[in-house]
Design a protein around this motif. Sequence first.
Motif, mmCIF file in Angstrom:
data_model
loop_
_atom_site.group_PDB
_atom_site.id
_atom_site.type_symbol
_atom_site.label_atom_id
_atom_site.label_comp_id
_atom_site.label_asym_id
_atom_site.label_seq_id
_atom_site.Cartn_x
_atom_site.Cartn_y
_atom_site.Cartn_z
ATOM 1 N N GLU A 1 0.867 -1.189 0.000
ATOM 2 C CA GLU A 1 0.000 0.000 0.000
ATOM 3 C C GLU A 1 0.900 1.235 0.000
ATOM 4 N N LEU A 2 1.249 1.698 -1.183
ATOM 5 C CA LEU A 2 2.352 2.652 -1.346
ATOM 6 C C LEU A 2 1.970 3.925 -2.088
ATOM 7 N N SER A 3 0.687 4.200 -2.246
ATOM 8 C CA SER A 3 0.310 5.288 -3.158
ATOM 9 C C SER A 3 -0.461 6.428 -2.533
ATOM 10 N N ASN A 4 -0.729 6.398 -1.240
ATOM 11 C CA ASN A 4 -1.601 7.443 -0.708
ATOM 12 C C ASN A 4 -0.964 8.816 -0.640
ATOM 13 N N PHE A 5 0.349 8.903 -0.830
ATOM 14 C CA PHE A 5 0.968 10.227 -0.950
ATOM 15 C C PHE A 5 0.469 10.969 -2.181
ATOM 16 N N LEU A 6 -0.131 10.254 -3.134
ATOM 17 C CA LEU A 6 -0.677 10.901 -4.330
ATOM 18 C C LEU A 6 -1.813 11.859 -3.978
ATOM 19 N N ASP A 7 -2.438 11.661 -2.824
ATOM 20 C CA ASP A 7 -3.547 12.515 -2.416
ATOM 21 C C ASP A 7 -3.090 13.788 -1.712
ATOM 22 N N MET A 8 -1.787 13.906 -1.415
ATOM 23 C CA MET A 8 -1.285 15.093 -0.727
ATOM 24 C C MET A 8 -1.048 16.228 -1.713
ATOM 25 N N SER A 9 -1.246 17.456 -1.269
ATOM 26 C CA SER A 9 -1.078 18.621 -2.142
ATOM 27 C C SER A 9 0.387 18.949 -2.396
ATOM 28 N N ASP A 10 1.276 18.467 -1.527
ATOM 29 C CA ASP A 10 2.712 18.696 -1.691
ATOM 30 C C ASP A 10 3.424 17.698 -0.801
ATOM 31 N N ASP A 11 4.755 17.769 -0.728
ATOM 32 C CA ASP A 11 5.516 16.877 0.131
ATOM 33 C C ASP A 11 6.824 17.556 0.497
ATOM 34 N N LEU A 12 7.659 16.868 1.283
ATOM 35 C CA LEU A 12 8.893 17.469 1.790
ATOM 36 C C LEU A 12 10.136 17.087 1.001
ATOM 37 N N LEU A 13 10.041 16.157 0.071
ATOM 38 C CA LEU A 13 11.230 15.635 -0.584
ATOM 39 C C LEU A 13 11.724 16.534 -1.711
ATOM 40 N N THR A 14 13.032 16.494 -1.938
ATOM 41 C CA THR A 14 13.612 17.255 -3.047
ATOM 42 C C THR A 14 13.252 16.636 -4.384
ATOM 43 N N GLU A 15 13.061 15.319 -4.410
ATOM 44 C CA GLU A 15 12.703 14.608 -5.633
ATOM 45 C C GLU A 15 11.553 13.663 -5.342
ATOM 46 N N SER A 16 10.446 13.832 -6.045
ATOM 47 C CA SER A 16 9.236 13.063 -5.745
ATOM 48 C C SER A 16 9.374 11.598 -6.147
ATOM 49 N N LEU A 17 8.723 10.741 -5.367
ATOM 50 C CA LEU A 17 8.609 9.346 -5.753
ATOM 51 C C LEU A 17 7.697 9.225 -6.967
ATOM 52 N N THR A 18 7.945 8.217 -7.799
ATOM 53 C CA THR A 18 7.161 8.032 -9.015
ATOM 54 C C THR A 18 6.664 6.595 -9.099
ATOM 55 N N ILE A 19 5.366 6.454 -9.307
ATOM 56 C CA ILE A 19 4.763 5.145 -9.537
ATOM 57 C C ILE A 19 4.481 5.012 -11.022
ATOM 58 N N ALA A 20 5.034 3.994 -11.655
ATOM 59 C CA ALA A 20 4.845 3.774 -13.094
ATOM 60 C C ALA A 20 4.659 2.290 -13.345
ATOM 61 N N ASP A 21 3.724 1.983 -14.249
ATOM 62 C CA ASP A 21 3.423 0.590 -14.596
ATOM 63 C C ASP A 21 3.069 -0.234 -13.356
#
Length: 367
Positions: free
Chosen positions: A320-340
């Motif tokens: 269960e690794l995708s709920n950060f997609l619902d956040m308006s922003d985040d703290l990281l310098t480089e965003s995580l990416t979910i693909a395929d």
Amino acid sequence: MKITRIDAIPYRIGYRKPLRFASGEVHAAEHVLVRVHTDDGIVGVADAPPRPFTYGETQRGLVAVIETIFAPQIVGLTLVEREVVHARLGRTVGNPVAKAAIDMAIWDALGRTLDLPVGDLLGGYTDRMRVCHMLGFDTPAAMVDEANRVRDVHGISVFKVKVGRRPVGLDTAVVRALREGLGDDVELYVDGNRGWTASESARAMAEMSDLGLTLAEELCPADDVLGRKWLVGQLDIPFVADESATTPAEVTREVLSGAATAISIKTARTGFTGSLRTHHLCEGLGLEVVMGNQIDGQLGTACTVAFGAAFALTSRRAGELSNFLDMSDDLLTESLTIADGELVVPSGAGIGVEIDDDKLAAYRIDG
């Protein structure tokens, strides 16, 4: 490698839409960033997401317990004295999220010191995991639309459906609409957050028996001891213990009592050290494991995928690794990416991510 300081920084980032489920709802990530400093100039980080409706912790409480109780007991230890840290944290009852964040920040600092990823230090099984997306309460049409969007954009084909409202006529209708709207090639499972009774759960699962569900999680309260054992005995799919099995002792109790047949591991509440203990126990008992989500941001998600990908057992099912997609922003310098439908473990040392100081300054709420 000696620990010299521990910071607990509260921050707030809003969600694009609230996530609603049986035990509460969340409108913003009101978390605490934990930083562990060493005498070598290394800083390890982790996230502490309080869930007062599940574990009783609040944002202010996390900051207080870390600053006034935990930090004084840990400063002066080295990064490799993890068992000493575990024992000292264990003197204080509760506070699982605060303890987990400190533990993971120490692991992150150790990985950075050794210039190795935490996933390699833990087990190094694979570099990625399939992703499951969690769907909160909404109308059937809105939930189908969200699932289709997530599948189209990110390739995700596994969905955890929050239930626990009115079993037959609302929750079962939502799950049926998802199956009809997404087709048979999508995996669906349900999580009740203890919202149904045992009898309601049995009736609802019978109503959905033709929908090909793969898991049922925390449908009814664990303290309904006889009712839950009766329910689990009827099911032909694994029953996942989540908030009822947060320690190895609780896992043992739930499984041996017949109240669960699978376990959810959440690094946000057991860290890496506690999660290792639970993983090894599950492996020995032959239990299936799901890597769960505590409505994590990207930092918490990076921790989850690092641990989950480190072992064959925890990487077998979608995490269960995708709920950060619902956040308006985040703290990281480089965003995580979910693909395929997959999330690749960040490749850098430690947890593999960096905090953007400007974003932290903008979102922190401690003045």
